[in-house]
Design a protein around this motif. Structure first.
Motif, mmCIF file in Angstrom:
data_model
loop_
_atom_site.group_PDB
_atom_site.id
_atom_site.type_symbol
_atom_site.label_atom_id
_atom_site.label_comp_id
_atom_site.label_asym_id
_atom_site.label_seq_id
_atom_site.Cartn_x
_atom_site.Cartn_y
_atom_site.Cartn_z
ATOM 1 N N ASP A 225 -9.993 -4.532 1.599
ATOM 2 C CA ASP A 225 -9.845 -4.240 3.027
ATOM 3 C C ASP A 225 -9.693 -2.741 3.266
ATOM 4 O OD1 ASP A 225 -10.195 -6.728 4.125
ATOM 5 O OD2 ASP A 225 -8.066 -7.223 4.228
ATOM 6 N N LEU A 226 -8.944 -2.081 2.409
ATOM 7 C CA LEU A 226 -8.761 -0.633 2.575
ATOM 8 C C LEU A 226 -10.072 0.125 2.353
ATOM 9 C CD1 LEU A 226 -5.285 0.377 1.083
ATOM 10 C CD2 LEU A 226 -6.166 0.842 3.367
ATOM 11 N N SER A 227 -10.832 -0.264 1.332
ATOM 12 C CA SER A 227 -12.099 0.434 1.076
ATOM 13 C C SER A 227 -13.114 0.137 2.181
ATOM 14 C CB SER A 227 -12.664 0.053 -0.303
ATOM 15 O OG SER A 227 -13.071 -1.306 -0.341
ATOM 16 N N PRO B 276 0.799 -1.234 0.000
ATOM 17 C CA PRO B 276 0.000 0.000 0.000
ATOM 18 C C PRO B 276 0.825 1.274 0.000
ATOM 19 C CG PRO B 276 0.147 -0.840 2.223
ATOM 20 C CD PRO B 276 0.902 -1.819 1.352
ATOM 21 N N LEU C 5 -4.390 3.669 8.141
ATOM 22 C CA LEU C 5 -4.627 2.770 9.268
ATOM 23 C C LEU C 5 -3.978 3.304 10.541
ATOM 24 C CD1 LEU C 5 -3.929 -0.677 7.531
ATOM 25 C CD2 LEU C 5 -6.051 0.624 7.586
ATOM 26 N N SER D 76 -6.114 6.066 -2.176
ATOM 27 C CA SER D 76 -7.331 5.579 -1.525
ATOM 28 C C SER D 76 -8.011 6.713 -0.789
ATOM 29 C CB SER D 76 -7.014 4.453 -0.531
ATOM 30 O OG SER D 76 -6.402 3.354 -1.164
ATOM 31 N N THR E 234 -0.161 4.251 -5.144
ATOM 32 C CA THR E 234 -1.471 3.946 -4.575
ATOM 33 C C THR E 234 -2.257 5.220 -4.308
ATOM 34 O OG1 THR E 234 -0.586 3.957 -2.309
ATOM 35 C CG2 THR E 234 -0.589 1.853 -3.472
ATOM 36 N N ASN F 219 -0.366 4.555 1.874
ATOM 37 C CA ASN F 219 -1.763 4.312 2.256
ATOM 38 C C ASN F 219 -1.842 3.635 3.619
ATOM 39 O OD1 ASN F 219 -3.864 3.864 -0.713
ATOM 40 N ND2 ASN F 219 -2.379 5.441 -0.208
ATOM 41 N N SER G 167 -10.238 2.511 -3.467
ATOM 42 C CA SER G 167 -8.866 2.151 -3.150
ATOM 43 C C SER G 167 -8.221 1.591 -4.404
ATOM 44 C CB SER G 167 -8.797 1.117 -2.022
ATOM 45 O OG SER G 167 -7.451 0.785 -1.743
#
Length: 496
Positions: free
Chosen positions: A394-396, A84, A91, A456, A454, A87, A470
């Protein structure tokens, strides 16, 4: 009453018959329209992905959701674990806001381990760091003034820097040696210093101006001035037509910073940030300068150590709150802040300021956002590791879930805003997505590593529809061209 109800029912049936529709027909038409819209969006995106030459041999994980419902509208390799890059900071930022809180501040403390008599501190003076990446030379000067106000003008002992709030491991596990001298690869310390309000802690800012004449040496100013770097100036002033070819280099573990290349005689100031080898001794060096400015003297040495429990608190300095620190972290993609937050979460939740414990906290917090850390590989908090792995889906999903948090406004407002030229607004998106359809309508985190690009975040289309997306592009030959592909994807989405 029964006859009236039957009459109403008859009118409804006749009306439906005359209109040629049924309630199910209405919903079927809406569903058909939505499916057509999905098909059209999918067709446009798949066409781009299948024909874009830069993606040949590369991997593209893409997940697009409806922002309100969280429903997936488009996906492509969306469950494939990919790198990522920055990105990852999405998190880390969310976990820090959840664990520490928006108002959290980092405190720098001044202690003395002896009594004060007739202007003399009969003992050592300690400056104890607790992870403040926003600490400036001006703040150290304020601390020195406070020490003087407390009646201390002479220290009968040492000046000691205490960085024991965190462990002594300065770099995340996968940081390359070649990155150690860069502003984005600066070492992490509980006692550190930033040269300016972009808060690249552990770095020195070099302001480089051309000389007055061609072939004269360039003029280099260090902010702040410190003996922790020794500048070797080999750079020259070039003619007006010459391009800028400056290079700033510090070898591994060395204090020597060599500046080479040329800067045109008519050029404006060039700014370069270079990481120091030891942030604690760097902070101590600037702190002792502040003490001297206040004419505070001492008879001992300046060194690192640990504050004893018997020491008495003299004064403190509080950092800006976490909600403000989120701005340079997210908009400018500040690695040092991100990695410091990892260690701080380790202290707060596990009693240990280490990368290991901090990452344990991060993974535990991800579960609250309905993510499974077992499906990821998380090696740091900044995303500088090339083997951090997470899927676009998972990111979205994460971006959908965080909308319910009370601190979401702080989180979203810290994201770069497309096409907004102001550095602390547009951030890393200030020169991107500035068309009529997208300018100011995309809030997203960028990410770049060698072969990785990346993006997102959140966006609003031209018809007011809001999306979460993402885009994780890996194995690119040229990561800069990956940004063009991301922008094309978002521009397509803006039309739907």
């Amino acid at each position: 009453m029964a006859l009236l109800n039957k009459g109403i029912l008859l009118v409804i049936i006749v009306s439906i018959f005359l209109s040629g529709s049924t309630p199910n027909a209405f919903s079927s038409k809406a569903l058909a329209a939505e499916n057509h819209k999905k098909a059209t969006l999918s067709t446009a995106l798949e066409s781009l992905l299948s024909t874009e030459p830069e993606l040949k041999g590369s991997l593209a994980g893409i997940s697009i959701r409806d922002q309100e419902s969280g429903n997936i509208l488009f996906e492509h390799m969306s469950d494939l674990r990919l790198t990522p890059a920055s990105n990852m900071k999405l998190l880390t930022s969310a976990a820090a806001l959840k664990v520490l809180g928006e108002d959290y501040q980092f405190i720098t403390e001044i202690y003395g381990d002896g009594r004060v008599q007739d202007g003399h501190l009969k003992g050592n003076l300690y400056i104890k760091g607790n992870g403040d990446t926003s600490l400036l030379a001006a703040d150290l000067e304020k601390l020195a003034k406070e020490i003087k106000k407390k009646g201390i003008s002479y220290i009968d002992g040492d000046i000691i820097g205490d960085d024991s709030w965190y462990d002594d491991i300065p770099y995340s596990v996968d940081l390359a040696w070649s990155d150690e001298t860069t502003y984005y690869g600066a070492p992490i310390s509980a006692l550190t210093l930033s040269p300016d309000k972009e808060f690249d802690a552990g770095t020195v800012l070099l302001e480089i101006n051309p000389g007055k004449k061609v072939d004269e040496p360039v003029v280099i100013t260090s902010i702040p001035e410190t003996s922790e770097i020794k500048i070797v100036n080999k750079a020259k002033t070039g003619d007006k037509e010459a391009g800028t070819s400056l290079k700033v280099n510090r070898k591994h573990t060395s204090k020597v910073v060599t500046v080479t290349g040329r800067l045109p005689v008519n050029a404006s100031v060039k700014k370069e940030w270079v990481a120091v080898n030891d942030p604690t001794t760097y902070t101590l060096d600037v702190f002792q300068q502040a003490l001297k400015k206040e004419e505070i003297q001492w008879n001992g040495t300046v060194k690192k150590g640990v504050t004893p429990q018997i020491a008495s608190l003299i004064t403190t300095h509080s950092s800006i709150p976490l909600e403000e620190l989120m701005i340079p972290l997210m908009k400018l993609s500040n690695n040092t802040i991100a990695e410091t937050l990892i260690k701080e979460m380790g202290v707060v939740k596990k009693g240990e300021g280490s990368f290991e414990k901090g990452l344990e906290v991060l993974e535990e917090e991800l579960i609250a956002f309905h993510l499974d850390p077992n499906n990821m590989l998380i090696r740091d908090g900044s995303g500088i590791s090339p083997i951090d792995f997470i899927s676009a889906n998972d990111l979205s999903l994460f971006l959908y879930e965080v909308q319910a948090e009370p601190w979401f406004a702080t989180f979203s407002q810290a994201l770069p805003v497309s096409g907004m030229e102001e550095r602390m607004v547009g951030g890393t998106l200030r020169n991107r997505l500035n068309t009529e359809n997208t300018k100011g309508k995309v809030l997203a985190k960028t990410g770049t590593l060698t072969s990785v690009s990346t993006l997102s975040g959140y966006m609003e289309s031209t018809n007011g529809k809001k999306y979460i997306f993402s885009i994780l592009l890996n194995h690119l030959v040229d990561e800069e061209k990956g940004k063009d592909i991301e922008d094309q994807i978002v521009e397509i989405l803006a039309e739907y």
